[in-house]
Design a protein around this motif. Structure first.
Motif, PDB file in Angstrom:
ATOM      1  N   ILE A   1       0.891  -1.218  -0.068  1.00  0.00           N
ATOM      2  CA  ILE A   1      -0.106   0.021  -0.022  1.00  0.00           C
ATOM      3  C   ILE A   1       0.977   1.365  -0.019  1.00  0.00           C
ATOM      4  O   ILE A   1       1.828   1.279   0.701  1.00  0.00           O
ATOM      5  CB  ILE A   1      -0.830  -0.244   1.319  1.00  0.00           C
ATOM      6  CG1 ILE A   1      -1.848  -1.263   1.072  1.00  0.00           C
ATOM      7  CG2 ILE A   1      -1.869   1.369   1.261  1.00  0.00           C
ATOM      8  CD1 ILE A   1      -2.514  -1.528   2.296  1.00  0.00           C
ATOM      9  N   GLU A   2       0.786   2.014  -1.101  1.00  0.00           N
ATOM     10  CA  GLU A   2       1.549   3.325  -1.142  1.00  0.00           C
ATOM     11  C   GLU A   2       0.701   4.451  -0.469  1.00  0.00           C
ATOM     12  O   GLU A   2      -0.546   4.511  -0.938  1.00  0.00           O
ATOM     13  CB  GLU A   2       1.884   3.510  -2.517  1.00  0.00           C
ATOM     14  CG  GLU A   2       3.051   4.853  -2.659  1.00  0.00           C
ATOM     15  CD  GLU A   2       3.229   4.878  -4.198  1.00  0.00           C
ATOM     16  OE1 GLU A   2       3.561   6.097  -4.514  1.00  0.00           O
ATOM     17  OE2 GLU A   2       2.967   3.826  -5.035  1.00  0.00           O
ATOM     18  N   TRP A   3       1.241   5.309   0.349  1.00  0.00           N
ATOM     19  CA  TRP A   3       0.573   6.365   0.933  1.00  0.00           C
ATOM     20  C   TRP A   3       1.299   7.609   0.480  1.00  0.00           C
ATOM     21  O   TRP A   3       2.682   7.815   0.748  1.00  0.00           O
ATOM     22  CB  TRP A   3       0.650   6.423   2.460  1.00  0.00           C
ATOM     23  CG  TRP A   3       0.141   7.554   3.345  1.00  0.00           C
ATOM     24  CD1 TRP A   3      -1.007   8.451   3.131  1.00  0.00           C
ATOM     25  CD2 TRP A   3       0.988   8.293   3.794  1.00  0.00           C
ATOM     26  NE1 TRP A   3      -0.744   9.485   3.929  1.00  0.00           N
ATOM     27  CE2 TRP A   3       0.417   9.632   4.384  1.00  0.00           C
ATOM     28  CE3 TRP A   3       2.731   8.255   4.152  1.00  0.00           C
ATOM     29  CZ2 TRP A   3       1.019  10.474   5.058  1.00  0.00           C
ATOM     30  CZ3 TRP A   3       3.048   9.371   4.878  1.00  0.00           C
ATOM     31  CH2 TRP A   3       2.393  10.478   5.312  1.00  0.00           C
TER      32      TRP A   3
ATOM     33  N   ASP B   1      -5.436  12.695   1.622  1.00  0.00           N
ATOM     34  CA  ASP B   1      -4.159  11.881   1.329  1.00  0.00           C
ATOM     35  C   ASP B   1      -4.524  10.943   0.372  1.00  0.00           C
ATOM     36  O   ASP B   1      -5.693  10.464   0.305  1.00  0.00           O
ATOM     37  CB  ASP B   1      -3.565  11.421   2.603  1.00  0.00           C
ATOM     38  CG  ASP B   1      -2.771  12.191   3.615  1.00  0.00           C
ATOM     39  OD1 ASP B   1      -2.705  13.378   3.083  1.00  0.00           O
ATOM     40  OD2 ASP B   1      -2.540  11.729   4.470  1.00  0.00           O
TER      41      ASP B   1
ATOM     42  N   PHE C   1      -3.885   6.830  -1.512  1.00  0.00           N
ATOM     43  CA  PHE C   1      -3.451   5.613  -1.373  1.00  0.00           C
ATOM     44  C   PHE C   1      -3.534   4.904  -2.485  1.00  0.00           C
ATOM     45  O   PHE C   1      -4.512   4.905  -3.211  1.00  0.00           O
ATOM     46  CB  PHE C   1      -4.454   4.880  -0.200  1.00  0.00           C
ATOM     47  CG  PHE C   1      -4.191   5.493   1.185  1.00  0.00           C
ATOM     48  CD1 PHE C   1      -3.153   4.991   2.040  1.00  0.00           C
ATOM     49  CD2 PHE C   1      -4.866   6.826   1.589  1.00  0.00           C
ATOM     50  CE1 PHE C   1      -3.001   5.448   3.531  1.00  0.00           C
ATOM     51  CE2 PHE C   1      -4.470   7.235   3.090  1.00  0.00           C
ATOM     52  CZ  PHE C   1      -3.593   6.817   3.976  1.00  0.00           C
TER      53      PHE C   1
ATOM     54  N   ILE D   1      -3.868   0.938  -3.515  1.00  0.00           N
ATOM     55  CA  ILE D   1      -4.024  -0.144  -3.060  1.00  0.00           C
ATOM     56  C   ILE D   1      -4.655  -1.114  -4.037  1.00  0.00           C
ATOM     57  O   ILE D   1      -5.604  -0.890  -4.681  1.00  0.00           O
ATOM     58  CB  ILE D   1      -5.075  -0.001  -1.837  1.00  0.00           C
ATOM     59  CG1 ILE D   1      -4.755   0.745  -0.921  1.00  0.00           C
ATOM     60  CG2 ILE D   1      -5.295  -1.657  -1.373  1.00  0.00           C
ATOM     61  CD1 ILE D   1      -5.876   1.323   0.206  1.00  0.00           C
TER      62      ILE D   1
ATOM     63  N   CYS E   1      -8.534   9.615   0.910  1.00  0.00           N
ATOM     64  CA  CYS E   1      -8.876   9.466   2.155  1.00  0.00           C
ATOM     65  C   CYS E   1     -10.053  10.657   2.512  1.00  0.00           C
ATOM     66  O   CYS E   1      -9.969  11.872   2.270  1.00  0.00           O
ATOM     67  CB  CYS E   1      -7.769   9.859   3.253  1.00  0.00           C
ATOM     68  SG  CYS E   1      -8.275   9.582   5.114  1.00  0.00           S
TER      69      CYS E   1
END
Length: 137
Positions: free
Chosen positions: A28-30, A89, A91, A93, A100
């Protein structure tokens, strides 16, 4: 004392849950909203979390049940360099982009993030004219 408890809780509950049920095959990249931070994190992702809201039910009125299917991500706060993620933000996935919508911190080191898929604007419930003004018939 609270900090010690949160560290113990993270070691005994949050980390094992994240390691056991978290997304491992696909990371998972944030990315922070302003783009200044980017991290690879581990979290527990559910793309069809069902939320049920009960409205009414007072004074003998039968309740209305509203449901919504929302993607949600549960993860440890220690993974975020800013302390916790923020609304807006991004993400990545399972090769899909999510934004978010809402941050729900449990105050013990775990957070649930309600997400919107893609660049979709944050959902606001739309009400019919009767629902907006229930006192008018």
């Amino acid at each position: 004392m609270d900090e010690d408890w949160n560290e113990i809780l993270d070691d005994l509950v949050h980390k094992p849950c994240s390691d056991t049920f978290g997304e491992k095959k696909q990371s998972i990249e944030w990315k922070s909203q302003d783009g200044s931070f980017q991290e690879i994190i581990i979290g527990i992702f559910d793309d069809a979390y069902m939320k049920v809201d009960f409205l009414g039910g007072e004074d003998g009125i039968s309740p209305n049940h509203l449901t919504a299917s929302l993607p949600i991500l549960g993860c440890r706060l220690l993974q975020f360099p800013l302390g916790y993620p923020a609304q807006g933000d991004v993400f990545i996935i399972r090769a899909k982009k999510y934004v978010c919508q809402e941050v729900r911190n449990d105050s013990h080191g775990w957070v649930h993030l309600v997400l919107n898929e893609g660049d979709a604007p944050m959902e606001k419930p739309t009400l019919s004219a009767k629902e907006e003004k229930p006192w008018e018939i």
